[in-house]
Design an enzyme around this catalytic site. Structure first.
Site, PDB file in Angstrom:
ATOM      1  N   GLY A 246      17.940  19.814  22.517  1.00 52.84           N
ATOM      2  CA  GLY A 246      18.958  19.347  21.580  1.00 52.84           C
ATOM      3  C   GLY A 246      19.619  20.511  20.860  1.00 52.84           C
TER       4      GLY A 246
ATOM      5  CG  ASP B  19      10.786  25.696  14.980  1.00 50.89           C
ATOM      6  OD1 ASP B  19      11.130  24.618  14.456  1.00 50.89           O
ATOM      7  OD2 ASP B  19      11.567  26.389  15.655  1.00 50.89           O
TER       8      ASP B  19
ATOM      9  CG  HIS C  54       4.323  42.651   9.358  1.00 52.61           C
ATOM     10  ND1 HIS C  54       3.342  42.673   8.399  1.00 52.61           N
ATOM     11  CD2 HIS C  54       5.460  42.248   8.732  1.00 52.61           C
ATOM     12  CE1 HIS C  54       3.870  42.325   7.238  1.00 52.61           C
ATOM     13  NE2 HIS C  54       5.154  42.064   7.411  1.00 52.61           N
TER      14      HIS C  54
ATOM     15  CG  ASP D 198      14.086  21.808  20.465  1.00 49.93           C
ATOM     16  OD1 ASP D 198      14.045  20.616  20.092  1.00 49.93           O
ATOM     17  OD2 ASP D 198      15.118  22.490  20.438  1.00 49.93           O
TER      18      ASP D 198
END
Length: 376
Positions: free
Chosen positions: A95, A271, A340, A92
RNA sequence: GGGGGGAUACCAAAGUGGCCAACUGGGGCAGACUGUAAAUCUGCUGUCGUACGACUUCGGAGGUUCGAAUCCUCCUCCCCCCA
């Protein structure tokens, strides 16, 4: 980087595909664990690969720029080598930090001045140097430098903000195309659609992004305070404009339900910090619903964490034991929970992919959405 | 045997006439978390009630006072020092 669409759902806009990068293939729809500073918190690479089955992870330009800095990353030969992760990475642009560190920054047309959250020092991010930094980090997919306004932004601000994002985007593209990767493999630049919750702004932004014809496109500025229904509405709208032959990345989203609903609306990549952060804080996403493992009611529940789970942690450890670890402040607890949750997220998108390919995604998704939102 | 110090809620520990249902930690219980300044943050934690509030509490029993966790008397228990 290339993208091949391999299946399209009949009842929804869901798609399955394969993104090919120099560090390997990514099967979409995909969830990308977040590793802000070059580390998916609490999870070893080996587990990330073999148990979670992560195909790509995220890094963050702002955080990696501050620490360890581009000099070290360049000496190491890029983030892949530095962190010993040989699968694809997406960074990323910083921003999001324009949004999340709003108190520590000043926005200007030229760029954004940051006060480091670490030592208060001043730094100036521009579309150009953000491209350069991401060249130094060496992610396979890098993101345009944008402004991510809050979900509650008024129209006037949203319009102004979008204009800035679009100007920055042009500059990002120019700089990106003038430079090349530093480590012998290729990088792709994804532009980001902004526009808050305003249909006309989103459409305008999506058209602009589509016109740039990059290798993939992103939808940003969602799940930042607006109602979920508006988020879905925006995703649906933007995807009527974004090209179907390029991957679509919905940034920062979200809950398992958000992901399924967005896959149904044509999103390929996701994400979110939720599986790791919430995992560290005791929240488990399972095939049966949501668990707060610290709750008293799990104290003597010796059943596995998730009987349907795909990670060894899901079967190896009981709910009662995991609760004990959390209550005792043992670091193994957050580690197990993170693994998990990531395993569950990756299982969920793999399963979605299978259903899309089989043509049963729509009904499966509806059933899952009901289950996954339940609090156990 | 003599002298001194103490007993406060689950634990530790403030409070030494009214602002005390009682600071603060811990523990316990619950909640939040969406491109990570988060292994973090928030709330509750005597009883009943959503709440305003009502009721019962500061080792025990009496007493002084308009009013007591706080002052007095006796009792019980604990700790320290001397012999």
């Amino acid at each position: 980087m290339t993208f091949e669409l391999t299946a399209t759902d009949k009842d929804t806009n869901a798609r399955a595909g394969i993104i090919s990068t120099d560090h390997g293939d990514i099967h979409t729809p995909i969830f990308m664990p977040v590793g802000t500073v070059g580390s998916v918190k609490g999870v070893f690479h080996r587990d990330l690969k073999e148990e979670v089955q992560a195909e790509i992870i995220l890094g963050n330009t702002y955080h990696l720029y501050l620490r360890p800095g581009t000099a070290i990353l360049e000496q190491a030969g890029g983030l892949h080598k530095f962190s010993a992760w040989d699968r694809p990475i997406l960074t990323d642009s910083g921003g999001f930090q324009v949004f999340s560190l709003a108190e520590n920054r000043k926005l200007k047309a030229e760029g954004c001045e940051f006060r480091s959250h670490i030592d208060g020092s001043k730094h100036f991010f521009t579309p150009e140097n953000v491209m350069d930094i991401q060249r130094s980090i060496g992610a396979d997919i890098i993101m345009a430098f944008d402004e991510c306004p809050p979900g509650t932004a008024e129209y006037g601000y949203a319009e102004k903000s979008l204009k800035l994002t679009q100007q920055w985007l042009e500059r990002c593209v120019k700089r990106f195309d003038e430079t090349e990767g530093k480590y012998g493999y290729t990088q792709a630049l994804f532009p980001i659609v902004q526009g808050c919750v305003y249909r006309d702004l989103r459409l305008k932004a999506a058209e602009h992004v589509a016109s740039l014809n990059r290798e993939g496109n992103a939808i940003g500025g969602l799940a930042v305070g607006e109602p979920t229904e508006q988020m879905y509405e925006m995703v649906e709208l933007v995807n009527t404009v974004l090209p179907t032959d390029k991957p679509r990345y919905l940034m920062g989203v979200g809950t398992p339900v958000n992901i399924l609903e967005s896959i149904a609306r044509g999103v390929d990549m996701f994400d979110c910090v939720m599986p790791t952060r919430n995992g560290r804080n005791g929240m488990l996403f399972t095939s049966e619903g949501i668990i707060n493992i610290r709750n008293q009611k799990w104290a003597n529940d010796f059943s596995p964490i998730d009987p349907n789970g795909s990670c060894y942690t899901d079967h190896c450890y009981s709910k009662a034991y995991l609760r004990h670890l959390f209550i005792s402040g043992e670091m193994l607890g957050p580690q197990i929970a993170s693994m998990h949750n990531l395993g569950f997220y990756l299982w969920l998108v793999r399963e979605a992919r299978v259903k899309i390919t089989e043509g049963t995604f729509g009904s499966w998704k509806n059933a899952m959405v009901l289950k996954l939102a339940q609090r156990l």
